[in-house]
Motif scaffolding. Structure first.
Motif, PDB file in Angstrom:
ATOM      1  N   THR A  48     -25.472   1.982 -51.052  1.00 51.52           N
ATOM      2  CA  THR A  48     -25.719   1.856 -52.485  1.00 51.52           C
ATOM      3  C   THR A  48     -24.758   0.856 -53.115  1.00 51.52           C
ATOM      4  O   THR A  48     -25.150   0.060 -53.985  1.00 51.52           O
ATOM      5  CB  THR A  48     -25.608   3.239 -53.158  1.00 51.52           C
ATOM      6  OG1 THR A  48     -26.539   4.125 -52.522  1.00 51.52           O
ATOM      7  CG2 THR A  48     -25.939   3.160 -54.638  1.00 51.52           C
ATOM      8  N   GLU A  92     -23.533  -1.697 -51.563  1.00 50.61           N
ATOM      9  CA  GLU A  92     -24.052  -2.995 -51.132  1.00 50.61           C
ATOM     10  C   GLU A  92     -25.269  -3.404 -51.951  1.00 50.61           C
ATOM     11  O   GLU A  92     -25.447  -4.598 -52.267  1.00 50.61           O
ATOM     12  CB  GLU A  92     -24.409  -2.942 -49.648  1.00 50.61           C
ATOM     13  CG  GLU A  92     -23.197  -2.915 -48.733  1.00 50.61           C
ATOM     14  CD  GLU A  92     -23.567  -2.646 -47.288  1.00 50.61           C
ATOM     15  OE1 GLU A  92     -24.765  -2.755 -46.946  1.00 50.61           O
ATOM     16  OE2 GLU A  92     -22.659  -2.331 -46.490  1.00 50.61           O
ATOM     17  N   ASP A  93     -26.115  -2.457 -52.306  1.00 51.12           N
ATOM     18  CA  ASP A  93     -27.284  -2.762 -53.113  1.00 51.12           C
ATOM     19  C   ASP A  93     -26.873  -3.311 -54.484  1.00 51.12           C
ATOM     20  O   ASP A  93     -27.431  -4.308 -54.965  1.00 51.12           O
ATOM     21  CB  ASP A  93     -28.142  -1.510 -53.284  1.00 51.12           C
ATOM     22  CG  ASP A  93     -29.434  -1.781 -54.024  1.00 51.12           C
ATOM     23  OD1 ASP A  93     -30.252  -2.560 -53.512  1.00 51.12           O
ATOM     24  OD2 ASP A  93     -29.630  -1.225 -55.120  1.00 51.12           O
ATOM     25  N   ASN A 130     -25.540  -6.809 -54.036  1.00 48.45           N
ATOM     26  CA  ASN A 130     -26.612  -7.790 -53.852  1.00 48.45           C
ATOM     27  C   ASN A 130     -27.326  -8.113 -55.165  1.00 48.45           C
ATOM     28  O   ASN A 130     -27.716  -9.255 -55.407  1.00 48.45           O
ATOM     29  CB  ASN A 130     -27.618  -7.280 -52.821  1.00 48.45           C
ATOM     30  CG  ASN A 130     -27.010  -7.147 -51.436  1.00 48.45           C
ATOM     31  OD1 ASN A 130     -25.952  -7.719 -51.158  1.00 48.45           O
ATOM     32  ND2 ASN A 130     -27.664  -6.395 -50.571  1.00 48.45           N
ATOM     33  N   ARG A 131     -27.475  -7.116 -56.019  1.00 49.81           N
ATOM     34  CA  ARG A 131     -28.174  -7.318 -57.297  1.00 49.81           C
ATOM     35  C   ARG A 131     -27.337  -8.095 -58.306  1.00 49.81           C
ATOM     36  O   ARG A 131     -27.870  -8.934 -59.050  1.00 49.81           O
ATOM     37  CB  ARG A 131     -28.530  -5.960 -57.922  1.00 49.81           C
ATOM     38  CG  ARG A 131     -29.621  -5.169 -57.205  1.00 49.81           C
ATOM     39  CD  ARG A 131     -29.731  -3.791 -57.849  1.00 49.81           C
ATOM     40  NE  ARG A 131     -30.649  -2.912 -57.132  1.00 49.81           N
ATOM     41  CZ  ARG A 131     -31.718  -2.331 -57.683  1.00 49.81           C
ATOM     42  NH1 ARG A 131     -31.992  -2.552 -58.957  1.00 49.81           N
ATOM     43  NH2 ARG A 131     -32.493  -1.534 -56.982  1.00 49.81           N
ATOM     44  N   ARG A 139     -24.546 -11.111 -53.620  1.00 53.92           N
ATOM     45  CA  ARG A 139     -24.424 -10.643 -52.232  1.00 53.92           C
ATOM     46  C   ARG A 139     -23.033 -10.913 -51.645  1.00 53.92           C
ATOM     47  O   ARG A 139     -22.865 -10.969 -50.420  1.00 53.92           O
ATOM     48  CB  ARG A 139     -25.500 -11.284 -51.332  1.00 53.92           C
ATOM     49  CG  ARG A 139     -26.916 -11.174 -51.886  1.00 53.92           C
ATOM     50  CD  ARG A 139     -27.937 -11.771 -50.950  1.00 53.92           C
ATOM     51  NE  ARG A 139     -28.180 -10.890 -49.816  1.00 53.92           N
ATOM     52  CZ  ARG A 139     -29.071  -9.913 -49.804  1.00 53.92           C
ATOM     53  NH1 ARG A 139     -29.824  -9.685 -50.869  1.00 53.92           N
ATOM     54  NH2 ARG A 139     -29.230  -9.165 -48.737  1.00 53.92           N
ATOM     55  N   LYS A 181     -29.740   5.310 -54.760  1.00 52.13           N
ATOM     56  CA  LYS A 181     -30.699   4.567 -53.936  1.00 52.13           C
ATOM     57  C   LYS A 181     -31.423   5.522 -52.992  1.00 52.13           C
ATOM     58  O   LYS A 181     -32.554   5.283 -52.587  1.00 52.13           O
ATOM     59  CB  LYS A 181     -29.949   3.496 -53.140  1.00 52.13           C
ATOM     60  CG  LYS A 181     -30.817   2.497 -52.411  1.00 52.13           C
ATOM     61  CD  LYS A 181     -29.947   1.374 -51.856  1.00 52.13           C
ATOM     62  CE  LYS A 181     -30.797   0.335 -51.144  1.00 52.13           C
ATOM     63  NZ  LYS A 181     -31.262   0.805 -49.842  1.00 52.13           N
TER      64      LYS A 181
END
Length: 573
Positions: free
Chosen positions: A353, A355-356, A359-360, A364, A389
């Motif tokens: 989560t 990492e998500d 990335n958003r 990234r 997530k």
């Protein structure tokens, strides 16, 4: 002789030339750590399931069933093939003939369903062939439900009702019935795939599955990992007849007996002696769960200490001799001290989560993520995020992102002081995910009776190498944060437990875990480093007090979210 670190001259000691192997079968990889008798690291290696074994089609080490919401599994054959591959990689770098004992760590709760006749297949493994080839037909179910699975809610409620309610079940077995727990997963298998259950000769946890491969026969589930099943009595450490009956018929014969975590599971199978040149005298010590092994790897023994593991799942745990069952945490027998327990909080939305969100909102890049974190002031201007997530365990909430602005920390009703909003700007999103995760950890740790503020936090897992994240952890919990030399404390803990089990076997009784490392921590891979101090800067205490108020607001909002989604569920939406 290597110094065993305490005891009299008759105490068992680790032989000078001995090696001790620790393995960790986590969600995404299989790792190895080899220690010498002085507890120095001789070799490490790993197999990453997605990239090294792509033919199993996993993403993040798991498969998501598109036909059934929340069903998340992994193929046990992949774990077996990974073991062959890892030992082949390790063999040129460590003399496996010198390994006196091996133990292991594994993701908790996952269940493996062995087909009838699989025990005989384990005993007859041919070193000329691979584990994957020879065990291809050994499973009644080719996929194992893992801890991320959230498809057994109905079975959880049935088990809780049969045992007198969720709090009573927690008091008896160490935790309420969570979807990840093995008992409800077994019940679901019995109810929805009865032919698979009927064809099952043995049910293993991932830990006892891996140990069974090494021994060449079914290995007992250890008492510590066994506490995550909802069928073991947390006080007696024996299977409960009422819990077994509430789960599935004829389950006890499929589970087998439980064993202490320090016990010898058996000697290593001839398959590994001939294929990888282990000594035939090499002992396999009971495997246990990844969180208990992390506790061992951090040598966590002081009730004033907390450990926070920042991995695929985030966990918070500490040691107590008087556990208080709650609806939130898990209680496990301490794997290295039969007189105490570990209290554990588990969050499904951990590194993946984070990492998500990276990335958003941070291109990234972790460097960009850290820069955005540093651009925002502590407390984030009252902006608070709840990012799920995955279907979350703690609090029990479905997939979704929720954002709020807290206008006032001290007074007024929640509706007046808190506003639900849409997306934040990128820097605020980044700080909201990190602050939000630590605020939740602190609030729920306090509710479970863990010390807040603790004497210190020992941080481990992948994100523990990020000093910007650790600084926020120290501010929210109000204590210094230490890190171990290695972020992979689970395989290190397994190697230490291998040495400990070897000593216990030599003594023919339990010996203190500290006898393995006492007096030598600072000279070994077990030493801790102060990563972030606390209380030395002006404003630390004032900031801590403000975070304390924010924790209360977060818990209030969590409860409102739970009530909202429960109401939707009852309404059929």
């Amino acid at each position: 002789m290597a110094d065993s670190g305490g005891g009299d001259c008759c105490s068992p000691r680790l032989p000078d030339d001995a090696l001790f192997l620790g393995l960790d079968c986590s969600t995404q990889s299989l790792k190895a750590t080899v220690l010498d008798a002085g507890l120095g690291i001789v070799a490490t290696d790993s197999v990453h399931f997605d990239s090294d074994l792509p033919h199993y089609g996993t993403h993040g080490g798991v498969r998501r069933d598109p036909a059934e919401r929340g069903r998340i599994v992994s193929p046990p054959l992949m774990w077996a093939e990974a073991l062959d591959l890892l030992l082949a990689r390790l063999r040129p770098r460590a003399d496996l003939r010198r390994v006196a004992a091996v133990s292991g760590s594994a993701q908790q709760h996952g269940s493996v369903y062995w087909a009838r006749g699989a025990g005989a297949a384990l005993a007859a493994l041919d070193p000329a062939g691979s584990l994957a080839t020879q065990l291809a037909g050994a499973f009644a179910a080719p996929d194992s439900p893992v801890w991320m699975d959230s498809s057994s809610a109905a079975q959880c409620r049935e088990v809780e009702a049969a045992m007198g309610g969720p709090l009573q079940l927690a008091a008896l077995t160490g935790c309420r019935a969570h979807e990840r727990c093995t008992g409800p997963q077994i019940r679901k298998m019995h109810q929805t795939r009865p032919k698979v259950y009927d064809a099952t000769e043995r049910v293993s946890l991932v830990s006892s599955f891996m140990a069974s491969l090494l021994v060449g026969g079914y290995v007992c589930i250890d008492e510590t990992d066994g506490a995550g099943m909802n069928i073991m009595d947390i006080a007696t450490r024996q299977l409960r007849e009422d819990a077994l009956q509430a789960t599935a018929p004829n389950l006890e014969e499929r589970i087998g007996k439980l064993a202490p975590a320090h016990a010898v599971a058996g000697k290593i199978s001839p398959y590994f002696v001939q294929r990888f040149q282990f000594a035939s005298s090499c002992l396999v010590i009971q495997w246990s769960g990844d969180n208990p092994n992390t506790l061992a790897g951090l040598t966590l023994s002081n009730p004033g200490d907390l450990a926070i593991s920042l991995g695929t799942s985030d966990t918070v745990f500490g040691v107590t001799d008087s556990p208080e069952p709650t609806l939130e945490g898990n209680i496990f027998p301490n794997p290295v001290d039969p007189k105490t327990y570990m209290v554990l909080l588990c969050y499904k939305n951990g590194s993946l989560t984070r990492e998500d969100l990276r990335n958003r909102y941070a291109e990234r890049s972790w460097d960009m993520f850290n820069r955005l974190l540093e651009e925002t002031a502590p407390l984030n201007g009252g902006k608070m995020g709840f990012y799920y997530k995955e279907h979350e365990i703690l609090p029990p909430l479905p997939v979704g992102f929720h954002r709020y602005v807290v206008k006032n920390l001290t007074s007024g009703s929640l509706d007046e002081m808190v506003e639900e909003v849409g997306e934040f700007d990128p820097p605020s999103e980044v700080r909201a995910i990190i602050e939000g995760q630590f605020l939740s950890m602190r609030g729920h740790a306090e509710q479970c009776g863990l010390p807040v503020p603790p004497r210190r936090i020992i941080a481990t897992g992948g994100a523990s190498s990020n000093p910007t994240i650790l600084k926020i952890m120290a501010s929210i919990f109000g204590c210094p944060v230490y890190t171990s030399q290695r972020s992979d404390s689970a395989s290190l803990g397994a190697a230490l437990r291998a040495a400990h089990g070897w000593l216990c076997n030599q003594q023919d009784e339990f010996v203190p875990f500290s006898s393995v490392y006492s007096g030598r921590i600072d000279r070994t891979s077990l030493s801790m480093k102060l990563a972030v101090p606390f209380g030395e800067c002006e404003g630390d205490i004032e900031l801590l007090n403000n975070y304390t108020l924010l924790v209360r607001k977060r818990l209030e909002i969590e409860q409102k979210l739970i009530e909202r989604f429960n109401q939707r569920e009852l309404s059929g939406f």
